[in-house]
Design a protein around this motif. Structure first.
Motif, short mmCIF file in Angstrom:
data_model
loop_
_atom_site.label_atom_id
_atom_site.label_comp_id
_atom_site.label_asym_id
_atom_site.label_seq_id
_atom_site.Cartn_x
_atom_site.Cartn_y
_atom_site.Cartn_z
N TRP A 188 0.83 -1.21 0.00
CA TRP A 188 0.00 0.00 0.00
C TRP A 188 0.87 1.25 0.00
CZ3 TRP A 188 -0.28 4.04 3.44
CH2 TRP A 188 -1.29 4.95 3.20
N LEU A 189 1.92 1.26 0.82
CA LEU A 189 2.81 2.42 0.89
C LEU A 189 3.51 2.66 -0.44
CD1 LEU A 189 3.97 4.57 2.80
CD2 LEU A 189 5.83 2.97 3.29
N TYR A 190 3.96 1.60 -1.08
CA TYR A 190 4.60 1.75 -2.40
C TYR A 190 3.63 2.33 -3.42
CZ TYR A 190 6.61 0.57 -6.88
OH TYR A 190 7.06 0.63 -8.17
N ARG A 191 2.42 1.81 -3.44
CA ARG A 191 1.42 2.31 -4.38
C ARG A 191 1.07 3.77 -4.09
NH1 ARG A 191 -2.51 -2.99 -4.51
NH2 ARG A 191 -1.23 -4.19 -5.94
N TYR A 192 1.00 4.14 -2.83
CA TYR A 192 0.68 5.51 -2.47
C TYR A 192 1.81 6.46 -2.85
CZ TYR A 192 -1.16 9.44 0.13
OH TYR A 192 -1.65 10.67 0.47
N MET A 193 3.05 6.02 -2.65
CA MET A 193 4.20 6.86 -2.98
C MET A 193 4.32 7.08 -4.50
SD MET A 193 5.55 7.76 -0.18
CE MET A 193 7.28 7.98 0.01
N THR A 194 4.06 6.06 -5.29
CA THR A 194 4.19 6.19 -6.73
C THR A 194 2.93 6.75 -7.39
OG1 THR A 194 3.51 3.89 -7.05
CG2 THR A 194 5.87 4.35 -6.92
N GLY A 195 1.79 6.64 -6.74
CA GLY A 195 0.54 7.17 -7.26
C GLY A 195 -0.24 6.14 -8.06
N MET A 215 -5.14 1.16 -10.88
CA MET A 215 -3.96 0.92 -11.69
C MET A 215 -2.96 2.03 -11.42
SD MET A 215 -3.88 0.74 -15.84
CE MET A 215 -5.05 -0.59 -15.88
N SER A 216 -1.67 1.73 -11.54
CA SER A 216 -0.67 2.76 -11.31
C SER A 216 -0.76 3.82 -12.41
CB SER A 216 0.73 2.15 -11.28
OG SER A 216 1.10 1.72 -12.56
N VAL A 217 -0.30 5.01 -12.10
CA VAL A 217 -0.38 6.13 -13.04
C VAL A 217 0.43 5.84 -14.29
CG1 VAL A 217 0.14 8.56 -13.35
CG2 VAL A 217 -0.74 7.76 -11.19
N HIS A 218 1.62 5.31 -14.10
CA HIS A 218 2.49 5.01 -15.24
C HIS A 218 1.81 4.02 -16.19
CE1 HIS A 218 6.09 4.33 -17.56
NE2 HIS A 218 5.96 3.03 -17.34
N ASN A 219 1.19 2.99 -15.66
CA ASN A 219 0.54 1.98 -16.49
C ASN A 219 -0.74 2.50 -17.13
OD1 ASN A 219 2.49 0.06 -15.97
ND2 ASN A 219 1.40 -0.77 -14.22
N ARG A 224 -5.08 9.05 -6.53
CA ARG A 224 -4.56 8.88 -5.18
C ARG A 224 -3.05 8.82 -5.23
NH1 ARG A 224 -8.78 6.15 -2.03
NH2 ARG A 224 -10.53 7.51 -2.43
N GLY A 225 -2.41 9.35 -4.21
CA GLY A 225 -0.97 9.22 -4.12
C GLY A 225 -0.28 10.51 -3.74
N LEU A 226 0.97 10.35 -3.36
CA LEU A 226 1.78 11.47 -2.91
C LEU A 226 2.09 12.45 -4.03
CD1 LEU A 226 3.21 12.54 -0.40
CD2 LEU A 226 5.23 11.29 -1.13
N ASN A 227 2.32 11.94 -5.24
CA ASN A 227 2.66 12.86 -6.33
C ASN A 227 1.51 13.79 -6.69
OD1 ASN A 227 1.17 10.79 -7.39
ND2 ASN A 227 2.49 10.43 -9.14
N PHE A 228 0.27 13.38 -6.50
CA PHE A 228 -0.86 14.28 -6.75
C PHE A 228 -0.98 15.35 -5.67
CE2 PHE A 228 -2.26 10.30 -8.87
CZ PHE A 228 -2.22 10.78 -10.17
#
Length: 99
Positions: free
Chosen positions: A5-12, A51-55, A76-80
């Motif tokens: 969850w933390l990884y997904r939140y950090m990457t967005g 889904m991740s932002v990059h994908n 959702r995520g830190l980058n937003f």
């Protein structure tokens, strides 16, 4: 689980909807060789998932092939969050000086 969850939140990541003729096919195309989709659910002919932002940027071809239209429901995520407050450097300085 917390680390994932933390990884997904950090990457967005984005929560999206897929509407159209074959949303199940879109999910199958993504799972075959493409990006990971999690929390997928089907309700009233609409596929909702994360889904991740990059994908998300790279699945347009798969959506066209499955004849579905993608729409972002939530971001959702830190980058937003950082992007939202990028023009307020005083907020970051105040937060750091508080600690």
């Amino acid at each position: 689980m917390f680390m994932l969850w933390l990884y997904r939140y950090m990457t967005g990541y984005v929560i999206f909807e897929a509407k159209g003729q074959f949303p199940e096919r879109f999910l199958n195309l993504c799972s075959k060789d493409g990006p990971a989709v999690w929390d997928a659910a089907m309700q009233n002919g609409v596929l909702t998932g994360c889904m991740s932002v990059h994908n998300y940027k790279h699945v347009r071809k798969k959506a066209r092939k499955a004849k579905v239209r993608l729409r972002v429901v939530k971001r959702r995520g830190l980058n937003f969050i950082v992007h939202r407050y990028r023009r307020r450097p005083g907020l970051a300085v105040g937060f750091i000086s508080f600690f």
